[in-house]
Structures are given as C-alpha cells and as structure tokens.
Write a protein that holds these residues in place. Structure first.
Motif, PDB file in Angstrom:
ATOM      1  N   UNK A  68      40.103  19.527  61.055  1.00  0.00           N
ATOM      2  CA  UNK A  68      40.303  20.850  60.494  1.00  0.00           C
ATOM      3  C   UNK A  68      41.439  21.599  61.114  1.00  0.00           C
ATOM      4  N   UNK A  69      41.876  21.203  62.340  1.00  0.00           N
ATOM      5  CA  UNK A  69      43.005  21.868  62.967  1.00  0.00           C
ATOM      6  C   UNK A  69      42.708  23.300  63.345  1.00  0.00           C
ATOM      7  N   UNK A  70      43.779  24.044  63.654  1.00  0.00           N
ATOM      8  CA  UNK A  70      43.645  25.443  64.038  1.00  0.00           C
ATOM      9  C   UNK A  70      43.337  26.273  62.814  1.00  0.00           C
ATOM     10  N   UNK A  71      42.362  27.127  62.896  1.00  0.00           N
ATOM     11  CA  UNK A  71      41.916  27.897  61.739  1.00  0.00           C
ATOM     12  C   UNK A  71      42.955  28.913  61.309  1.00  0.00           C
ATOM     13  N   UNK A  72      43.226  28.971  60.029  1.00  0.00           N
ATOM     14  CA  UNK A  72      44.167  29.939  59.476  1.00  0.00           C
ATOM     15  C   UNK A  72      43.482  31.281  59.302  1.00  0.00           C
ATOM     16  N   UNK A  73      44.259  32.384  59.231  1.00  0.00           N
ATOM     17  CA  UNK A  73      43.655  33.707  59.112  1.00  0.00           C
ATOM     18  C   UNK A  73      42.741  33.841  57.906  1.00  0.00           C
ATOM     19  N   UNK A  74      43.146  33.304  56.732  1.00  0.00           N
ATOM     20  CA  UNK A  74      42.315  33.460  55.548  1.00  0.00           C
ATOM     21  C   UNK A  74      41.016  32.680  55.663  1.00  0.00           C
ATOM     22  N   UNK A  75      41.055  31.541  56.386  1.00  0.00           N
ATOM     23  CA  UNK A  75      39.839  30.743  56.553  1.00  0.00           C
ATOM     24  C   UNK A  75      38.843  31.428  57.466  1.00  0.00           C
ATOM     25  N   UNK A  76      39.331  32.353  58.283  1.00  0.00           N
ATOM     26  CA  UNK A  76      38.460  33.013  59.256  1.00  0.00           C
ATOM     27  C   UNK A  76      38.023  34.396  58.806  1.00  0.00           C
ATOM     28  N   UNK A  77      38.504  34.881  57.689  1.00  0.00           N
ATOM     29  CA  UNK A  77      38.225  36.256  57.300  1.00  0.00           C
ATOM     30  C   UNK A  77      36.746  36.506  57.075  1.00  0.00           C
TER      31      UNK A  77
ATOM     32  N   UNK B  73      40.097  32.976  66.221  1.00  0.00           N
ATOM     33  CA  UNK B  73      39.950  33.923  65.126  1.00  0.00           C
ATOM     34  C   UNK B  73      38.541  34.024  64.568  1.00  0.00           C
ATOM     35  N   UNK B  74      37.767  32.956  64.627  1.00  0.00           N
ATOM     36  CA  UNK B  74      36.485  32.979  63.915  1.00  0.00           C
ATOM     37  C   UNK B  74      35.485  32.037  64.573  1.00  0.00           C
ATOM     38  N   UNK B  75      34.259  32.093  64.059  1.00  0.00           N
ATOM     39  CA  UNK B  75      33.178  31.297  64.613  1.00  0.00           C
ATOM     40  C   UNK B  75      33.425  29.799  64.433  1.00  0.00           C
ATOM     41  N   UNK B  76      34.015  29.421  63.305  1.00  0.00           N
ATOM     42  CA  UNK B  76      34.302  28.006  63.069  1.00  0.00           C
ATOM     43  C   UNK B  76      35.257  27.463  64.114  1.00  0.00           C
ATOM     44  N   UNK B  77      36.307  28.210  64.408  1.00  0.00           N
ATOM     45  CA  UNK B  77      37.277  27.786  65.413  1.00  0.00           C
ATOM     46  C   UNK B  77      36.649  27.769  66.798  1.00  0.00           C
ATOM     47  N   UNK B  78      35.800  28.770  67.071  1.00  0.00           N
ATOM     48  CA  UNK B  78      35.124  28.824  68.374  1.00  0.00           C
ATOM     49  C   UNK B  78      34.258  27.584  68.584  1.00  0.00           C
TER      50      UNK B  78
END
Length: 484
Positions: free
Chosen positions: A232-241, A340-345
């Motif tokens: 998934x790589x580094x989460x983009x801003x829209x994916x973390x909104x 940016x978001x829980x998924x990335x965390x």
C-alpha cells in the motif's frame, strides 16, 4: 543492464546537489573514551539527508559493537548523533585499528550510499557471485536450493537466510566449484537463474535472474530490503481523510503514551511493543518501541523506518535493566508530513514489529563446524529436512577450508527439537562437530543451556530429560529431482 540504468536514472539533480553539499561540509567524527566511565562515546556531526542515520548505525553494527545508549537530532539540514558503545563483553572500544576504521569510514566522502530498490538477481563480483532469493517459505526450501546449486557446479562460500511468518529471504555467495572464482559467464548465470526459477515457480513470488549492481551491497541491509513488506505504500492525503481525526491526537497524548511505554522497563519486556502517536503541536509522529535488547536492534529498526521513507528528526535509545530496550523516535515522512491516518499508523507498527522479530529466530541454535567440501551445505540441509526440521534462520560461512554454519531449527509447527533427533543428525553428519549454542526451550535447566559439543561416534551429550515433546519426522517426505 536495464535495472542498472534505471537505478542510475534515480540520481536526479537533487541528489547531485546533496552530494555537493556533503562535499563542502564533510562529516566530523569524535571518538572519546574519557567522556563515560563504562562506554566509548562516538559523536558524528553531518549534513542531514535521508539515510544518514542508517549509514552511521550500519558501520557500528558491522563491527559487532553494542549500542548501550544513543541520541540523535537534526536541526534543519544538520544532523548530530551520539552513541555510547561497548564490545560484546561490555568493555570500551580501545583497539586502535577499530577506532581508526570508524573514524575513516564515517568521515569518508562516499560514506552515504543511495539505496537500491531491486528485489532479486544474480551478479558476479571480483571474488564470488551473489544470488538473492525472496518469496514464500516452505519446509525444505534451503535444502532444495542448495541441491540445485551443487548440481550447477556452485560452491557456497557464505549465505544468510531469514524467515518471518510465511516469507523468506536469502543472500547466497557462490563460486565456481572447479576454479574457486566468481561465475561470470552470462549463459551459465542465466542457466542458474532458470533452474532456481523452476524450483520456486508456483511456490513463491521470487524472480531469479538479471545482473543488478546492488548485490555487492551490505548483506543485512539487503535482507531487510528483500523482506520489507509495505503493501500500500505511504498513505496519500485523500486516502486518509476518512480517519484523519483519529490521527490528530495532541502533544499531551503523545507525552502520556511515551511515559506509559517507558514504565516498568526494568521487568524486561517479553514481547515487542510498538506505539505510534501523533504529536500535532510539533508536526512529528512519535514512535516508541519496547522489546528485548539484542545486537543490531537499532540497525534493524532504522532500516525499516528508512525503507518506509520516514526521516528521524529526534530520537533516543537506551538499554534497560533486565534485558529490555527502549527506543523513541520523532519522525516525518520524506514529504514533510507526519503519519496521516490510522491505516498508515497500523502499517508502520506492523513493519517495525516484523523488522525486530525476523532476526530473532526462536528455536534450537545449532552450529556445525567441519572441513569444507563440495556439496557440504546441500548434505547438511538435506539431513535436516529428512529429520523433519525447518530452518528458521541460517548463517553460513566458509574460510580457510573450514565451514562454520549456524542454523536455527524447529519442527514445521514451531515445536522444540527432540533430543533423539539431534543425536540422529550428529550420527548422519559424521565427523563434524555439533554445538548447541542456545536452547530456549530448556527453561530452568542450567546444564541444558550451556554450550554442548558433540564429537566422536560414542558421545551422547544431548540428554535433556523430558523437556521436549517428541516430533516424528515426515514419513512420506522424500527427495525430489530438482533439476529436471
């Protein structure tokens, strides 16, 4: 060649500018044996760039030095590291040649190397040919790979294999069995690649083949890159909104979490614990790691942080009483953003846990020390396979006609190795000396913990009572023809 060209193309104008800046501001290294009563202090001041911390830690790890305490901080474009180190026996580093090596290496103009991203390949160097394999693990895989290499006339000079969950990565250095030199013939390399590909196809995502320049790189570094799984790589801003609110905890929450993680460190953590918390006031993400201390721990965590394209701006590392280790990092992604978001965390937590655990192979640590010969490794690994054992990790080396191979073994279900199985292995290997270097399953039995040598046909030193659960070897597991 196409892969090499692609790697060279990644050195864009920004990279060339960074080289110029480093050339004008070379690293400054101070090694001080008077600043601390119980450790050698290494201070490094350098221009900051992605991978700088990893480059410094790698040098220390390669010398098998133990980092007792460390601090690192970056202020703008400048980076400062302070490491308190000892040798494996807890003594200061007093050897003049070692001190000189550290000084020269960390102050060299080319001390920072751009990271290579290739996954697999085969390439000759001056002394040996490197083979890299990654993919899905299965019982007997190393044995099958060694059998193929033997049939292809390759002598294994050194190798290292890691497994974690269902994944495996191996770096193998081979020479021509007849000439003792590197295998440079392109057609022969292609043949080796094809046969390894036939062996692994359908069982793994391994691609064997193609000459790539990074295979002369640091072995442990390559294994981390090959095992790295950041789907998934580094989460983009829209994916973390959708869950941005969950990732915007304030600095007070960050401090509270760090305090909670450091509490009760003296007890020695039994498992790896990773917490990732937002520090919105400073724009960082705080990462706190608590686990059992061991050699190269800092190297392993920094490798993964770097591979995930995060930059460590501040951090502290310390060994705790009771065998524990505490690590605290304040990071941002290379694009300047915090997590940016829980998924990335969750992805960061998962990758750090894997980086720490994959070098720590649980199982019987068995050393085989014997005279080297053609096909030795193939024979040893075949014996393990025929006795129903799985290799969790392996370190292979050959020098001066002697082979020293260390294997971490269990049964395929992860159960302990039964004492009778070890004795059977000794009998089959013959005159080689076997040493049980570590037996984690012999809890409470000091005698079973000690290093045990077995030499000669009549010796029976592996008597551990009823500590092990008997595991029967595979009755239907037979050798297959690997080179058809």
């Amino acid at each position: 060649m196409a892969l090499m060209a692609a790697a060279a193309a990644r050195l864009d104008d920004h990279d060339e500018y960074a080289k110029l800046v480093r050339g004008m501001n070379p690293p400054r290294v101070v090694i001080d044996n008077d600043a601390s009563d119980d450790a050698t202090v290494i201070r490094v001041d350098s221009v900051n760039s992605h991978g700088t911390l990893l480059a410094v830690v790698q040098v220390i790890a390669d010398l098998n030095l133990v980092i007792r305490k460390a601090y690192f901080s970056s202020d703008g474009s400048w980076f400062m590291d302070v490491f308190n180190v000892t040798d494996r026996d807890g003594n200061k580093v007093l050897d003049a040649s070692t001190i000189s090596y550290i000084q020269k290496t960390l102050e060299a103009d080319d001390w920072y190397y751009p990271e290579a991203r290739n996954m697999v390949g085969i390439v000759p160097s001056g002394e040996y040919t490197s083979i890299e394999l990654t993919g899905t693990d299965r019982p007997g895989l190393l044995s099958e790979v060694c059998a193929v290499l033997t049939v292809m006339g390759c002598a294994v000079q050194s190798a290292e294999l890691w497994t974690h969950n269902t994944r495996v990565a191996a770096v193998v250095h081979v020479t021509d069995a007849e000439t003792g030199g590197a295998i440079e013939d392109a057609a022969r390399i292609a043949g080796i690649s094809a046969r390894l590909g036939n062996l692994l196809r359908g069982q793994s995502d391994v691609r064997a083949g193609g000459g790539v320049g990074s295979l002369a790189q640091h072995k442990d570094r390559r294994l981390h890159q090959m095992m790295f799984d950041d789907r998934g790589g580094h989460a983009a801003p829209d994916a973390c909104s959708a869950d941005a609110a969950a990732c915007s905890a304030d600095a007070a929450a960050c401090s509270a979490d760090a305090a909670a993680c450091s509490a009760d460190a003296a007890a020695g953590p039994a498992r790896t614990e990773v917490s990732v918390t937002a520090c919105a006031e400073r724009g960082y993400t705080a990462v706190v790691v608590r686990c059992r201390d061991r050699p190269k721990l800092l190297f392993d965590t920094v490798c993964t942080i770097t591979d995930m394209e995060y930059v460590v701006h501040h951090g502290t590392v310390s060994a705790e009483p009771g065998g524990g280790a505490y690590q605290e990092y304040y990071i941002r992604h290379v694009d300047g953003h915090a997590v940016r978001c829980e998924t990335e965390r969750q992805r960061l937590v998962r990758c750090l846990e894997a980086a720490i655990e994959r070098r720590t192979a649980e199982g019987l640590e068995l050393e085989v020390r014997t005279g080297d010969r053609a096909g030795l490794l193939s024979d040893i690994t075949r014996i393990f396979r025929e006795n129903g054992l799985t290799i969790r990790r392996a370190e292979i080396s050959s020098s001066g006609g002697e082979a020293v191979d260390t294997f971490y073994l269990s049964d395929p279900q992860g159960h302990p190795v039964e004492a009778k199985t070890i004795e059977a292995i000794r009998a089959q290997i013959g005159e080689a000396t076997l040493r049980v270097k570590n037996n984690p399953f012999a809890a409470g039995d000091d005698a079973a913990r000690k290093d045990t040598d077995v030499a000669g046909a009549g010796t029976t030193a592996f008597i551990f009572g009823n500590l092990f659960k008997f595991y029967r070897p595979f009755q239907s597991f037979s050798l297959v023809k690997l080179y058809s």
